[in-house]
Design a protein around this motif. Structure first.
Motif, PDB file in Angstrom:
ATOM      1  N   CYS A   1     -25.371 -25.626  10.747  1.00 56.91           N
ATOM      2  CA  CYS A   1     -24.897 -26.594  11.738  1.00 56.91           C
ATOM      3  C   CYS A   1     -23.517 -26.094  12.151  1.00 56.91           C
ATOM      4  CB  CYS A   1     -24.842 -27.994  11.144  1.00 56.91           C
ATOM      5  SG  CYS A   1     -26.486 -28.678  10.797  1.00 56.91           S
ATOM      6  N   HIS A   2     -23.412 -25.609  13.370  1.00 61.36           N
ATOM      7  CA  HIS A   2     -22.294 -24.764  13.757  1.00 61.36           C
ATOM      8  C   HIS A   2     -21.100 -25.491  14.361  1.00 61.36           C
ATOM      9  CE1 HIS A   2     -24.829 -25.211  17.358  1.00 61.36           C
ATOM     10  NE2 HIS A   2     -23.706 -25.085  18.050  1.00 61.36           N
ATOM     11  N   ARG A   3     -21.249 -26.778  14.680  1.00 66.44           N
ATOM     12  CA  ARG A   3     -20.168 -27.441  15.417  1.00 66.44           C
ATOM     13  C   ARG A   3     -19.972 -28.876  14.925  1.00 66.44           C
ATOM     14  NH1 ARG A   3     -20.193 -28.871  21.892  1.00 66.44           N
ATOM     15  NH2 ARG A   3     -17.972 -29.304  22.106  1.00 66.44           N
ATOM     16  N   LEU A   4     -18.722 -29.236  14.707  1.00 66.15           N
ATOM     17  CA  LEU A   4     -18.352 -30.609  14.355  1.00 66.15           C
ATOM     18  C   LEU A   4     -17.258 -31.060  15.312  1.00 66.15           C
ATOM     19  CD1 LEU A   4     -18.679 -32.945  12.225  1.00 66.15           C
ATOM     20  CD2 LEU A   4     -16.679 -31.952  11.078  1.00 66.15           C
ATOM     21  N   THR A   5     -17.494 -32.176  15.983  1.00 61.62           N
ATOM     22  CA  THR A   5     -16.516 -32.720  16.917  1.00 61.62           C
ATOM     23  C   THR A   5     -16.018 -34.062  16.392  1.00 61.62           C
ATOM     24  OG1 THR A   5     -17.671 -31.642  18.746  1.00 61.62           O
ATOM     25  CG2 THR A   5     -16.086 -33.343  19.322  1.00 61.62           C
ATOM     26  N   THR A   6     -14.710 -34.184  16.251  1.00 60.40           N
ATOM     27  CA  THR A   6     -14.117 -35.381  15.647  1.00 60.40           C
ATOM     28  C   THR A   6     -13.032 -35.983  16.528  1.00 60.40           C
ATOM     29  OG1 THR A   6     -12.477 -34.037  14.449  1.00 60.40           O
ATOM     30  CG2 THR A   6     -14.551 -34.496  13.320  1.00 60.40           C
ATOM     31  N   ASN A   7     -13.040 -35.630  17.797  1.00 58.66           N
ATOM     32  CA  ASN A   7     -12.009 -36.105  18.715  1.00 58.66           C
ATOM     33  C   ASN A   7     -12.659 -36.517  20.029  1.00 58.66           C
ATOM     34  OD1 ASN A   7      -9.644 -36.683  20.039  1.00 58.66           O
ATOM     35  ND2 ASN A   7      -9.000 -34.554  20.286  1.00 58.66           N
ATOM     36  N   GLY A   8     -12.659 -37.804  20.342  1.00 65.48           N
ATOM     37  CA  GLY A   8     -13.275 -38.286  21.581  1.00 65.48           C
ATOM     38  C   GLY A   8     -14.740 -38.603  21.398  1.00 65.48           C
TER      39      GLY A   8
ATOM     40  N   LYS B   1     -19.857 -37.545   4.789  1.00 65.86           N
ATOM     41  CA  LYS B   1     -19.269 -36.563   3.872  1.00 65.86           C
ATOM     42  C   LYS B   1     -18.888 -35.290   4.622  1.00 65.86           C
ATOM     43  CE  LYS B   1     -22.130 -34.654   0.910  1.00 65.86           C
ATOM     44  NZ  LYS B   1     -22.957 -34.450  -0.309  1.00 65.86           N
ATOM     45  N   ILE B   2     -19.753 -34.864   5.516  1.00 66.27           N
ATOM     46  CA  ILE B   2     -19.482 -33.664   6.310  1.00 66.27           C
ATOM     47  C   ILE B   2     -18.286 -33.897   7.235  1.00 66.27           C
ATOM     48  CG2 ILE B   2     -20.414 -32.163   8.117  1.00 66.27           C
ATOM     49  CD1 ILE B   2     -23.218 -32.759   6.875  1.00 66.27           C
ATOM     50  N   ALA B   3     -18.276 -35.051   7.902  1.00 63.09           N
ATOM     51  CA  ALA B   3     -17.193 -35.363   8.833  1.00 63.09           C
ATOM     52  C   ALA B   3     -15.852 -35.476   8.114  1.00 63.09           C
ATOM     53  CB  ALA B   3     -17.506 -36.656   9.583  1.00 63.09           C
ATOM     54  N   ASP B   4     -15.867 -36.070   6.941  1.00 67.97           N
ATOM     55  CA  ASP B   4     -14.620 -36.251   6.194  1.00 67.97           C
ATOM     56  C   ASP B   4     -13.981 -34.917   5.796  1.00 67.97           C
ATOM     57  OD1 ASP B   4     -14.811 -38.968   6.398  1.00 67.97           O
ATOM     58  OD2 ASP B   4     -15.555 -39.312   4.363  1.00 67.97           O
ATOM     59  N   ALA B   5     -14.795 -33.877   5.669  1.00 64.70           N
ATOM     60  CA  ALA B   5     -14.267 -32.557   5.317  1.00 64.70           C
ATOM     61  C   ALA B   5     -13.569 -31.887   6.498  1.00 64.70           C
ATOM     62  CB  ALA B   5     -15.388 -31.661   4.791  1.00 64.70           C
ATOM     63  N   GLY B   6     -13.788 -32.407   7.713  1.00 64.47           N
ATOM     64  CA  GLY B   6     -13.085 -31.898   8.886  1.00 64.47           C
ATOM     65  C   GLY B   6     -13.693 -30.644   9.483  1.00 64.47           C
ATOM     66  N   GLU B   7     -13.002 -30.142  10.514  1.00 62.43           N
ATOM     67  CA  GLU B   7     -13.487 -28.930  11.201  1.00 62.43           C
ATOM     68  C   GLU B   7     -12.393 -27.860  11.174  1.00 62.43           C
ATOM     69  OE1 GLU B   7     -12.114 -28.033  14.411  1.00 62.43           O
ATOM     70  OE2 GLU B   7     -10.721 -29.665  14.082  1.00 62.43           O
ATOM     71  N   SER B   8     -12.755 -26.654  11.561  1.00 64.05           N
ATOM     72  CA  SER B   8     -11.945 -25.471  11.260  1.00 64.05           C
ATOM     73  C   SER B   8     -10.686 -25.307  12.109  1.00 64.05           C
ATOM     74  CB  SER B   8     -12.807 -24.210  11.416  1.00 64.05           C
ATOM     75  OG  SER B   8     -13.303 -24.103  12.744  1.00 64.05           O
ATOM     76  N   THR B   9     -10.627 -25.908  13.300  1.00 62.81           N
ATOM     77  CA  THR B   9      -9.493 -25.650  14.185  1.00 62.81           C
ATOM     78  C   THR B   9      -8.336 -26.608  13.974  1.00 62.81           C
ATOM     79  OG1 THR B   9     -10.180 -27.108  15.993  1.00 62.81           O
ATOM     80  CG2 THR B   9     -11.141 -24.888  15.940  1.00 62.81           C
ATOM     81  N   GLY B  10      -8.607 -27.766  13.394  1.00 60.11           N
ATOM     82  CA  GLY B  10      -7.580 -28.789  13.286  1.00 60.11           C
ATOM     83  C   GLY B  10      -7.333 -29.524  14.588  1.00 60.11           C
ATOM     84  N   GLN B  11      -8.147 -29.219  15.619  1.00 61.39           N
ATOM     85  CA  GLN B  11      -7.985 -29.832  16.935  1.00 61.39           C
ATOM     86  C   GLN B  11      -9.136 -30.747  17.300  1.00 61.39           C
ATOM     87  OE1 GLN B  11      -7.175 -26.717  19.774  1.00 61.39           O
ATOM     88  NE2 GLN B  11      -5.481 -25.886  18.582  1.00 61.39           N
ATOM     89  N   GLY B  12     -10.063 -30.931  16.370  1.00 62.79           N
ATOM     90  CA  GLY B  12     -11.129 -31.893  16.602  1.00 62.79           C
ATOM     91  C   GLY B  12     -12.419 -31.335  17.143  1.00 62.79           C
ATOM     92  N   ASP B  13     -12.544 -30.016  17.250  1.00 65.03           N
ATOM     93  CA  ASP B  13     -13.783 -29.437  17.764  1.00 65.03           C
ATOM     94  C   ASP B  13     -13.906 -27.993  17.299  1.00 65.03           C
ATOM     95  OD1 ASP B  13     -16.110 -28.911  19.102  1.00 65.03           O
ATOM     96  OD2 ASP B  13     -15.271 -29.054  21.124  1.00 65.03           O
ATOM     97  N   GLY B  14     -14.731 -27.763  16.297  1.00 63.13           N
ATOM     98  CA  GLY B  14     -14.900 -26.416  15.760  1.00 63.13           C
ATOM     99  C   GLY B  14     -15.996 -26.388  14.724  1.00 63.13           C
ATOM    100  N   ALA B  15     -16.070 -25.315  13.978  1.00 65.77           N
ATOM    101  CA  ALA B  15     -17.054 -25.209  12.905  1.00 65.77           C
ATOM    102  C   ALA B  15     -16.685 -26.184  11.787  1.00 65.77           C
ATOM    103  CB  ALA B  15     -17.080 -23.787  12.357  1.00 65.77           C
ATOM    104  N   PRO B  16     -17.672 -26.839  11.190  1.00 68.55           N
ATOM    105  CA  PRO B  16     -17.342 -27.754  10.088  1.00 68.55           C
ATOM    106  C   PRO B  16     -16.767 -27.003   8.899  1.00 68.55           C
ATOM    107  CG  PRO B  16     -19.722 -27.497  10.308  1.00 68.55           C
ATOM    108  CD  PRO B  16     -19.113 -26.813  11.479  1.00 68.55           C
ATOM    109  N   ASN B  17     -15.793 -27.608   8.225  1.00 68.17           N
ATOM    110  CA  ASN B  17     -15.267 -27.016   7.000  1.00 68.17           C
ATOM    111  C   ASN B  17     -16.314 -27.026   5.887  1.00 68.17           C
ATOM    112  OD1 ASN B  17     -12.716 -26.441   8.059  1.00 68.17           O
ATOM    113  ND2 ASN B  17     -11.911 -28.457   7.519  1.00 68.17           N
ATOM    114  N   ALA B  18     -17.147 -28.049   5.876  1.00 64.26           N
ATOM    115  CA  ALA B  18     -18.237 -28.107   4.903  1.00 64.26           C
ATOM    116  C   ALA B  18     -19.262 -27.026   5.218  1.00 64.26           C
ATOM    117  CB  ALA B  18     -18.902 -29.481   4.929  1.00 64.26           C
TER     118      ALA B  18
END
Length: 273
Positions: A152-159, A244-261
Motif C-alpha cells: 500500500c504505497h500512499r497514505l494521506t493525512t492532510n485534508g 494503526k497504520i495512520a497513527d504511524a504517519g507518512e514519510s514526508t511529514g507533509q501529510g501525503d507520502g508512503a506510509p511509515n508502517a
C-alpha cells in the motif's frame, strides 16, 4: 467567504487529482516507450528479446517513480516504531490483460474481500449489486493473486484521510492493463461530498471511467468530489488496523507520502456467500 480550513481541504483535493493525472501520463509514456523498443528489437531472436525487454521494463519502473511520483522532501523527522510485521515471502505479479474480464459476478449475492496485510486483516463487505463491474474485477484480480505481496504505497493525512493500495509496482503508476467504468457515484452514503470513514473506493486519473486496480480505504471522513466509485465498507476490526497504520504517519511529514508502517498485502481473497 471561504475559510482557511475549507481552502486547505480544497488544495488537498486538487493535489490528489493532479497526482492521479500524473500517474496516467506516466503509464501512457511508459507504454509508448515499450512499444517503440519492441518495434526496434523485432529482428532479435526471441530468447534475447525476452531477456532484454525484461531489463528495460525494470528500468522504466524506476524512471516513472522518479519523474511522476516524486514526493516533496521534508526535514528528517523521528518516526514512530513500525507497528507491522515483516512481509510474507513471495513476489509481486505484474501481469496485465487487454480488456476487462467477463462480467460473471452475481449481483444478488453477498461478496466479501479479505486483505491479509502485515498490519492485520482488513475485512471488506463488497457492493456487488451497486458496483458489479468493480466487484467483478476485484474477484478476477484476487483470483489471479494480483494483489498478493503488493505494497500500500500512499497514505494521506492532510485534508483527506486515505490509504491507497492495489498497485503491484508500489509507486502509483501500475494497473491491470484495462479500465472499468465508474459506478455507484450516487451511493446514499456519500452526503455533502463526504466519503465517510470505512469507505473503500476506486482511485482514478481524474477522468471518467479510468479505474484500474488501485483503490483507497478511508480511515477518517474525507471531502472529495463524488467521482470515485465506492464499492465496499471496511469492518470494525479492519478500521482498527487502518487507525494503526495512520497513527504511524507518512514519510514526508507533509501529510501525503508512503506510509511509515510496512503495509504489504500478503494475500487478497474475494469470497461469495
Amino acid at each position: 467567504m471561504v475559510s482557511q480550513e475549507q481552502r486547505r481541504r480544497q488544495l488537498a483535493r486538487e493535489k490528489f487529482l493532479r497526482q492521479q493525472q500524473r500517474r496516467t501520463s506516466a503509464r501512457r509514456k511508459a507504454r509508448m516507450r515499450n512499444s517503440v523498443i519492441a518495434s526496434v528489437l523485432g529482428v532479435v531472436v526471441i530468447g534475447s528479446l525476452a531477456l532484454y525487454t525484461t531489463g528495460v521494463l525494470k528500468g522504466d519502473d524506476g524512471k516513472e517513480n522518479a519523474g511522476a511520483e516524486v514526493t516533496p522532501s521534508a526535514s528528517p523527522t523521528s518516526k514512530a516504531p513500525d507497528p507491522c510485521d515483516k512481509p510474507a515471502e513471495g513476489k509481486v505479479r505484474t501481469a496485465t490483460w487487454k480488456k476487462e474480464p467477463e462480467l460473471t459476478v452475481d449481483k444478488s449475492a453477498k461478496y466479501t474481500m479479505k486483505l491479509a496485510t502485515t498490519c492485520g486483516d482488513i475485512d471488506i463487505d463488497l457492493k456487488a449489486s451497486a458496483a458489479p463491474h468493480t466487484v467483478n474485477s476485484f474477484e478476477f484480480l484476487a483470483g489471479k493473486r494480483y494483489f498478493d505481496h503488493s505494497k500500500c504505497h500512499r497514505l494521506t493525512t492532510n485534508g483527506i484521510y486515505v490509504l491507497q493500495c492495489g498497485d503491484p509496482t508500489g509507486v502509483g503508476t501500475g494497473g491491470p492493463g484495462y479500465t472499468i467504468p465508474d459506478e455507484n457515484l450516487k451511493d446514499k452514503s456519500l452526503k455533502d461530498n463526504i466519503y465517510p470513514a470505512g469507505t473503500v473506493a476506486m482511485a482514478n486519473t481524474g477522468q471518467k471511467h479510468t479505474g484500474g486496480s488501485q483503490f483507497f480505504l478511508v480511515f477518517q471522513d474525507s471531502q472529495l468530489p463524488p467521482s470515485y466509485t465506492p464499492f465496499g465498507t471496511v469492518s470494525e476490526s479492519g478500521m482498527k488496523v487502518l487507525k494503526k497504520i495512520a497513527d504511524a504517519g507518512e514519510s514526508t511529514g507533509q501529510g501525503d507520502g508512503a506510509p511509515n508502517a510496512t503495509v504489504v498485502i500478503n494475500k487478497a481473497t474475494v469470497k461469495k456467500s
